[in-house]
Each structure stands twice: as structure tokens, then as C-alpha cells.
Design a protein around this motif. Structure first.
Motif, short mmCIF file in Angstrom:
data_model
loop_
_atom_site.label_atom_id
_atom_site.label_comp_id
_atom_site.label_asym_id
_atom_site.label_seq_id
_atom_site.Cartn_x
_atom_site.Cartn_y
_atom_site.Cartn_z
N GLU A 31 0.86 -1.00 0.04
CA GLU A 31 -0.17 0.03 -0.18
C GLU A 31 0.35 1.10 0.04
O GLU A 31 2.15 1.54 0.43
CB GLU A 31 -0.60 -0.34 1.15
N GLU A 32 0.72 2.64 -0.77
CA GLU A 32 1.16 3.85 -1.12
C GLU A 32 0.12 4.63 -0.28
O GLU A 32 -0.53 4.71 -0.57
CB GLU A 32 1.70 3.39 -2.14
N THR A 33 1.17 5.67 0.27
CA THR A 33 0.92 6.81 0.91
C THR A 33 -0.15 7.90 -0.17
O THR A 33 -1.32 7.97 0.06
CB THR A 33 1.60 7.80 1.43
N PRO A 37 -7.51 4.99 -1.99
CA PRO A 37 -7.73 4.64 -1.00
C PRO A 37 -8.34 2.67 -1.67
O PRO A 37 -8.04 2.04 -1.22
CB PRO A 37 -9.01 4.99 0.01
N LEU A 38 -9.46 3.41 -2.62
CA LEU A 38 -9.74 1.58 -3.48
C LEU A 38 -8.16 0.93 -3.46
O LEU A 38 -8.45 -0.04 -4.05
CB LEU A 38 -10.76 2.15 -4.69
N TRP A 39 -7.67 1.95 -4.87
CA TRP A 39 -6.27 0.08 -4.86
C TRP A 39 -5.44 0.12 -4.04
O TRP A 39 -5.44 -0.64 -3.76
CB TRP A 39 -5.20 1.56 -5.69
N ASN A 40 -5.39 0.59 -2.58
CA ASN A 40 -4.71 0.50 -1.45
C ASN A 40 -5.88 -0.73 -0.57
O ASN A 40 -5.24 -1.46 -0.14
CB ASN A 40 -4.53 1.17 -0.42
N LEU A 41 -6.56 -0.50 -1.18
CA LEU A 41 -7.45 -1.75 -0.06
C LEU A 41 -7.83 -2.53 -1.24
O LEU A 41 -7.70 -4.59 -0.55
CB LEU A 41 -8.89 -0.79 -0.52
N CYS A 43 -4.38 -3.84 -3.19
CA CYS A 43 -3.34 -4.26 -2.50
C CYS A 43 -3.20 -5.52 -0.94
O CYS A 43 -2.26 -5.84 -1.28
CB CYS A 43 -1.98 -3.02 -2.47
N HIS A 44 -4.25 -4.29 -0.44
CA HIS A 44 -3.98 -4.97 1.10
C HIS A 44 -5.05 -6.39 1.00
O HIS A 44 -4.62 -7.07 2.02
CB HIS A 44 -5.02 -4.17 2.18
N ARG A 45 -6.10 -6.33 -0.24
CA ARG A 45 -6.26 -7.82 -0.05
C ARG A 45 -5.46 -9.20 -0.90
O ARG A 45 -5.77 -9.88 -1.20
CB ARG A 45 -7.53 -8.47 -1.41
N LEU A 46 -4.46 -8.57 -1.51
CA LEU A 46 -3.39 -9.13 -2.36
C LEU A 46 -2.30 -9.80 -1.50
O LEU A 46 -1.19 -9.20 -1.19
CB LEU A 46 -2.95 -8.36 -3.62
N THR A 47 -2.63 -10.96 -0.66
CA THR A 47 -1.82 -11.96 0.38
C THR A 47 -1.05 -12.77 -0.50
O THR A 47 -0.44 -13.25 -0.05
CB THR A 47 -2.50 -11.85 1.40
N ARG A 48 -1.19 -13.27 -1.36
CA ARG A 48 -1.22 -14.35 -2.09
C ARG A 48 -0.52 -14.33 -3.58
O ARG A 48 -1.41 -13.27 -4.43
CB ARG A 48 -2.08 -15.64 -2.40
#
Length: 322
Positions: A31-33, A37-41, A43-48
Motif C-alpha cells: 500500500e502506498e501513501t 484508497p480503493l487501490w490500497n484496499l 493491495c491489502h487483499r492481495l496477500t497471495r
């Protein structure tokens, strides 16, 4: 293109993705500053890692397919060819900076669809519905990649070149983008959180020019070669403009402007420079495909195959240094 050439190009691209996966290039997707917010969300879900790389590869192939369909339907290249598809796949697969996926990967989808709306409105100043659709698509894309909004002025230039620019189409584009953000504003008011408006606005206005001294020469090899090919292709189009019909010439001229615009933004936004390179692959793949498709000389045949080898070589250097 001969089947054997297709097989080894596809095999090489798949190998690039496999090497990137093996070395975990670009993973995890942080996640980037300054990201939306939608892209960071997302990224947060892409854990695999397998999911991230699978999605990135599918987006690359999907982007190549949409470019091919746009070329086929609009007859941007007078020859029937799959070269834009293969060249886009090659450009995106041999740059480790694009692995496993970027917000611009989705931005390419939106730009291709918006450009299609722009192109089919050719010589129709009453095509306000097409202009609205283009603005709406760009607005949706900006929820994940905010920099796509900088391509709206380029679309106005395209409307002017295609004689579809009028007050109605100009306002329709703005209304299309505005409709997306009107809905976002409604969500912000309802949730009491205005980050979906504040963060993208700050990011879009934060211009940080690229510092050339901070980059390694290996980062520039494929970039410079792509620019050289695009310049040669552009010069060939401009010097043989009467070989194509007027409509195709204007389409190709717009793609040249799109390349230049993407390159300019590449130098203006260091924090997202690689994403503008990914977008530049959209018009560059069609321009370079046009070059190799229309010049049926033996030296061009060997230049094409040498170019494929060079891109794989550039990728190998980047991976080795990584």
C-alpha cells in the motif's frame, strides 16, 4: 507472423513472468501513501503471490486483446495482423517494474475503452453520448489510478483532430468524469470519510520530476529502445502519410501524441514513472506494429526478431541485478 515465432515469443514472455514469480519481483504489493484508497484496499487483499501474479498476467493479456480488437475494428493498421497484441505482451512482460501488477494495468483497460469511444465518434460533433462514455470510463479508472485524469486533455485534442469537438462533447466529457466523483462525494458524505477525494487530489497535484542521476543504466535500456522504435515508426508514418487513408492517418497521429504525452508525464511524476511507461506501451505497440507490418523488407524481418531477443536480454540484465 510464423507459428514458430509466435511460440517462442509466448514462451519467452511466460518465462519472464515465471522468473519474476520465482524472485518475488514486486511482491508483496505494498500500500502506498499517495495511491487511491480503493487501490490500497485491493493491495491489502492481495496477500497471495500466485493470485497477484495470475491477476497481473491476465490483465496484461486482456490489455493486449483489447488493443488488438481496437486495431482490428478501427483498422488502425491497413494490414491484418496480430502484431500490436504480441508487441504489447512483449513490452509489458519484459519490464520487471510492471510485476506483478500496477494500478496502471487497469488504467490501460480504461484508456483502450475510452479511446474506442473517441475514435468511433469520428467527424460527429453531436456524439455527446460517446464523449460522456469516455469521461465516465476515465473517471472509473481514476478510482484506482488517479493519473489517468491527465489524459482527459489529450482526449480533447483528439476530438479536435477528429472534428468531433463541440461545446456539447467538451461538457459531456467533464460530466462523465464528474458523475463518477459525484457518486464518490455521496459516499464520502454518507461515511463521513473524505479520503477518497482528498488523497487522490493531493497525489495528482504533487509533481516531482524524475531525477535521472538516481537511476541505473540498466533501467534505461529497454526504455530507450522502445522510444527509438516508436520514433522510427512515427517518422515512417509521417513520411508515408498518403499510404493510409485520412481516417487511419488521424488515428495514428493521435497515437503519436499519446506516446509523447505519456513520456512527458513519465518525466514529471518520478513516484509513478513506471506506470506511465506501462501506459505508453498502449500506443507504442500499435505504432511499432504498424512499422513491422507495412514495411515488408528482409531487414525489417530480422530487426523484428532481433528486437524480441534484445527485450529478453534487457529483462535478463534487470533480473540479474535484482
Amino acid at each position: 507472423m510464423p507459428p514458430l515465432a509466435v511460440i517462442w515469443l509466448v514462451a519467452g514472455c511466460v518465462a519472464c513472468w515465471a522468473l519474476g514469480y520465482y524472485d518475488s519481483v514486486g511482491f508483496p504489493v505494498y500500500e502506498e501513501t499517495g495511491a487511491t484508497p480503493l487501490w490500497n484496499l485491493l493491495c491489502h487483499r492481495l496477500t497471495r503471490q500466485d493470485v497477484a501474479y495470475g491477476l497481473g498476467f491476465l490483465l496484461t493479456v486482456g490489455g493486449a486483446f483489447f488493443i488488438h480488437r481496437a486495431n482490428y475494428v478501427l483498422m488502425l493498421i491497413r494490414e491484418k495482423t496480430l502484431l500490436p497484441f504480441w508487441i504489447y505482451l512483449l513490452l509489458e512482460s519484459t519490464n520487471p517494474d510492471f510485476f506483478p501488477l500496477k494500478a496502471s494495468s487497469i488504467g490501460v483497460f480504461c484508456l483502450v475503452l475510452a479511446m474506442y469511444q473517441l475514435f468511433i465518434a469520428y467527424h460527429d460533433p453531436e456524439s455527446h453520448s460517446r464523449a460522456f462514455n469516455a469521461g465516465w470510463i476515465i473517471g472509473l479508472g481514476s478510482l484506482l489510478w488517479i493519473y489517468i485524469l491527465w489524459f482527459v486533455p489529450l482526449f480533447w485534442v483528439g476530438m479536435y483532430k477528429f472534428r468531433s469537438l463541440s461545446w456539447r462533447t467538451f461538457l459531456a466529457t467533464l460530466i462523465g468524469v464528474g458523475a463518477v466523483y459525484w457518486l464518490v462525494l455521496g459516499w464520502c458524505v454518507w461515511s463521513g470519510d473524505y479520503a477518497m477525494l482528498e488523497v487522490p487530489a493531493r497525489t495528482l497535484l504533487h509533481i516531482h520530476p524524475l531525477q535521472l542521476l538516481d537511476t541505473a543504466w540498466t533501467d534505461w535500456t529497454s526504455i530507450v529502445y522502445t522510444v527509438v522504435l516508436a520514433v522510427v515508426a512515427s517518422v515512417n508514418i509521417l513520411s508515408h502519410e498518403h499510404d493510409d487513408n485520412l481516417r487511419s492517418r488521424q488515428y495514428l497521429s493521435f497515437l503519436i501524441w499519446a506516446c509523447l504525452w505519456s513520456l512527458l508525464l513519465f518525466f514529471l511524476y518520478e513516484q509513478s514513472s513506471e506506470e506511465f511507461l506501462a501506459v505508453m506501451g498502449l500506443p507504442a505497440s500499435i505504432l511499432i506494429g504498424h512499422l513491422f507490418a507495412v514495411i515488408k523488407k528482409r531487414y525489417m524481418f530480422w530487426t523484428y526478431h532481433l528486437s524480441i531477443l534484445l527485450y529478453f536480454f534487457f529483462f535478463a540484465i534487470r533480473i540479474w541485478n535484482f
